[in-house]
Write an enzyme that holds these catalytic residues in place. Structure first.
Site, mmCIF file in Angstrom:
data_model
loop_
_atom_site.group_PDB
_atom_site.id
_atom_site.type_symbol
_atom_site.label_atom_id
_atom_site.label_comp_id
_atom_site.label_asym_id
_atom_site.label_seq_id
_atom_site.Cartn_x
_atom_site.Cartn_y
_atom_site.Cartn_z
ATOM 1 N N TYR A 141 42.666 27.706 49.076
ATOM 2 C CA TYR A 141 42.141 26.951 50.216
ATOM 3 C C TYR A 141 42.766 25.557 50.304
ATOM 4 O O TYR A 141 42.873 24.987 51.385
ATOM 5 C CB TYR A 141 40.624 26.793 50.102
ATOM 6 C CG TYR A 141 39.826 27.884 50.768
ATOM 7 C CD1 TYR A 141 40.074 29.225 50.492
ATOM 8 C CD2 TYR A 141 38.811 27.574 51.668
ATOM 9 C CE1 TYR A 141 39.325 30.223 51.096
ATOM 10 C CE2 TYR A 141 38.061 28.572 52.273
ATOM 11 C CZ TYR A 141 38.320 29.886 51.983
ATOM 12 O OH TYR A 141 37.574 30.867 52.580
ATOM 13 N N LYS A 192 42.176 38.453 39.454
ATOM 14 C CA LYS A 192 43.203 39.471 39.717
ATOM 15 C C LYS A 192 44.303 39.231 38.686
ATOM 16 O O LYS A 192 45.480 39.026 39.007
ATOM 17 C CB LYS A 192 43.705 39.348 41.168
ATOM 18 C CG LYS A 192 44.620 40.466 41.633
ATOM 19 C CD LYS A 192 43.910 41.785 41.872
ATOM 20 C CE LYS A 192 44.923 42.878 42.199
ATOM 21 N NZ LYS A 192 44.319 44.224 42.251
ATOM 22 N N ASP A 225 39.282 43.738 43.220
ATOM 23 C CA ASP A 225 39.169 44.959 44.026
ATOM 24 C C ASP A 225 38.055 45.849 43.478
ATOM 25 O O ASP A 225 37.229 46.378 44.229
ATOM 26 C CB ASP A 225 40.507 45.709 44.114
ATOM 27 C CG ASP A 225 41.200 45.888 42.771
ATOM 28 O OD1 ASP A 225 40.770 45.284 41.765
ATOM 29 O OD2 ASP A 225 42.184 46.655 42.719
ATOM 30 N N ASP A 249 34.592 33.690 48.647
ATOM 31 C CA ASP A 249 34.334 33.747 50.090
ATOM 32 C C ASP A 249 34.117 35.192 50.512
ATOM 33 O O ASP A 249 33.155 35.522 51.210
ATOM 34 C CB ASP A 249 35.525 33.135 50.842
ATOM 35 C CG ASP A 249 35.347 33.206 52.353
ATOM 36 O OD1 ASP A 249 34.253 32.849 52.837
ATOM 37 O OD2 ASP A 249 36.303 33.625 53.047
ATOM 38 N N ASP A 253 30.195 37.405 51.238
ATOM 39 C CA ASP A 253 29.821 38.081 52.491
ATOM 40 C C ASP A 253 29.403 39.513 52.197
ATOM 41 O O ASP A 253 28.444 40.036 52.766
ATOM 42 C CB ASP A 253 30.995 38.097 53.489
ATOM 43 C CG ASP A 253 30.940 36.930 54.466
ATOM 44 O OD1 ASP A 253 30.442 35.850 54.073
ATOM 45 O OD2 ASP A 253 31.392 37.087 55.621
HETATM 46 C C1 IPM Z 1 32.091 30.091 54.112
HETATM 47 C C2 IPM Z 1 32.894 30.109 55.370
HETATM 48 C C3 IPM Z 1 33.960 28.999 55.284
HETATM 49 C C4 IPM Z 1 34.875 29.334 54.132
HETATM 50 C C5 IPM Z 1 34.759 28.765 56.581
HETATM 51 C C6 IPM Z 1 33.855 28.503 57.758
HETATM 52 C C7 IPM Z 1 35.763 27.664 56.411
HETATM 53 O O1 IPM Z 1 33.447 31.354 55.579
HETATM 54 O O2 IPM Z 1 31.477 29.047 53.814
HETATM 55 O O3 IPM Z 1 32.047 31.113 53.423
HETATM 56 O O4 IPM Z 1 35.833 30.099 54.287
HETATM 57 O O5 IPM Z 1 34.625 28.820 53.042
HETATM 58 MG MG MG Z 2 32.784 32.850 54.209
#
Ligand code: IPM
Ligand code: MG
Length: 358
Positions: A141, A192, A225, A249, A253
């Site tokens: 990042y 990884k 993975d 990240d 999710d």
């Molecule tokens: C998160 C989001 C952010 C990230 C974006 C909005 C920059 O997806 O906080 O997980 O990638 O960290």
């Molecule tokens: Mg995110």
């Protein structure tokens, strides 16, 4: 001395959900003796529109002075064609790096009332309680060099750099170890290492930290993975997961969806002194913004995390968590967690119900 909380509503559904979380904070202040002052500022696309930058100097200054920050969400289709350096997301990334909020805690907890809302079978997810510890201020990042360049043959090439120095790995490994001690004393470090040297070092350093200072915590390693697969196959095998910025990240999710809705999950981003920024892990959802449909519970639960990690008020955090449990018990559901026989409500009604339960 009263604690100073900076409120950053941001974009999309951000202002709607933050309004509900602020009601909760105000209720704790007015009825439960929480000694706080709140200030508000612009970030993200809203800040770009008003001040030409997603993280104006004035906002950063207030953020530096605050004891804790509550953020809604940033981003939206409206700003997608802007140069990447001034996109709303840069406001969020700038706060994380300027304030050195390197430790991102993302709990994935399944509320029993919502077991039916998960796309996975109830027996796979019931009782789920995972803590993902994501490194937040390094890795690909922020790594340099980065950009899009034109090669001699006229072909464009995009490039980013995955980079971690030993101290960055060590400090996030320690955060994971400390948290595991308060839970079930198991940490799975995700990398990884079979392909990327940078994460080979990640594995090496993590192993050394645990051997030296966390011998009471069981450390295991998993390739990313496989970790993605295992999260969907048998998520309850995990206690604490620790991983890089980008892997965290993605995996967070995935873990969020195990719990039925990304609209339920809070997060904390902490520096070395427990100053923190708190936000729901979901995004700005421009498709439902301004319609009163968004689930404010992730933001409200982020306030609970703030009380626990930055304001040292664990009892008040529990009050919020109990209130959320109560409204779920009462059958109230925003559209994202709606199921048969429950009562569908909007953003504001959900916030009001939590306040009433408090
Ligand atoms: C998160 C989001 C952010 C990230 C974006 C909005 C920059 O997806 O906080 O997980 O990638 O960290
Ligand atoms: Mg995110």
């Amino acid at each position: 001395m009263s604690k100073n909380i900076l409120i950053l509503p941001g974009d999309g559904i951000g202002p709607e959900i933050v309004t509900e979380a602020v009601k909760v904070l105000a209720t704790l202040r007015d009825n439960h003796g929480l000694d706080i002052e709140m200030d508000e500022a612009l970030v993200g696309g809203a800040a770009y529109d008003a001040a030409g930058h997603p993280l104006p100097e004035a906002t950063l200054e207030l953020a530096r002075e605050a004891d804790a920050i509550l953020l809604g969400a940033v981003g939206g289709t409206k700003w997608e064609s802007l140069d990447i350096s001034v996109r709303p997301e840069k406001g969020l990334l700038g706060l994380r790096s300027e304030l050195e909020l390197f430790a991102n805690l993302r709990p994935a907890i399944l509320y029993p009332q919502l077991a039916g809302a998960s796309t996975l079978k109830p027996e796979v997810v019931s009782g789920l309680d995972i803590m993902i510890v994501r490194e937040l201020t390094g890795g690909i990042y922020f790594g340099q060099p980065r950009g899009i360049r034109e090669l001699d043959n006229g072909i464009k090439q995009g490039f980013n750099t995955l980079v971690y120095a030993e101290p960055e790995i060590e400090r996030i490994a320690r955060v994971a170890g400390d948290i595991a001690r308060k839970r079930n004393s198991r940490v799975c470090s995700v990398d990884k290492a079979n392909v990327l040297e940078c994460t080979e070092l990640w594995r090496e350093v993590t192993t050394a930290v645990f051997e030296k200072d966390y011998s009471d915590v069981a450390l295991s390693h998993m390739y990313v993975d496989n970790a993605a697969m295992q999260l969907v196959k048998a998520p309850k095998q995990f206690d604490v997961m620790v991983t890089t910025n980008m892997f965290g990240d993605i995996l967070s999710d995935c873990a969020a969806m195990l719990t039925g809705s990304i609209g339920m999950l809070p997060s904390a981003s902490l520096d070395a002194n427990s100053k923190g920024m708190y936000e729901p892990i979901h995004g700005s959802a421009p498709d439902i913004a301004g319609q009163g449909l968004a689930n404010p519970l992730a933001t409200i639960l982020s306030v609970a995390m703030m009380l626990r990690y930055s304001l040292d008020e664990p009892k008040m955090a529990e009050l919020i968590e109990n209130a959320v449990n109560k409204v779920l018990d009462d059958g109230l559901r925003t559209p994202d967690i709606m199921s048969e026989g429950m009562k569908q409500v909007g953003t504001e009604a959900m916030g009001d119900a939590v306040v009433a339960a408090l």
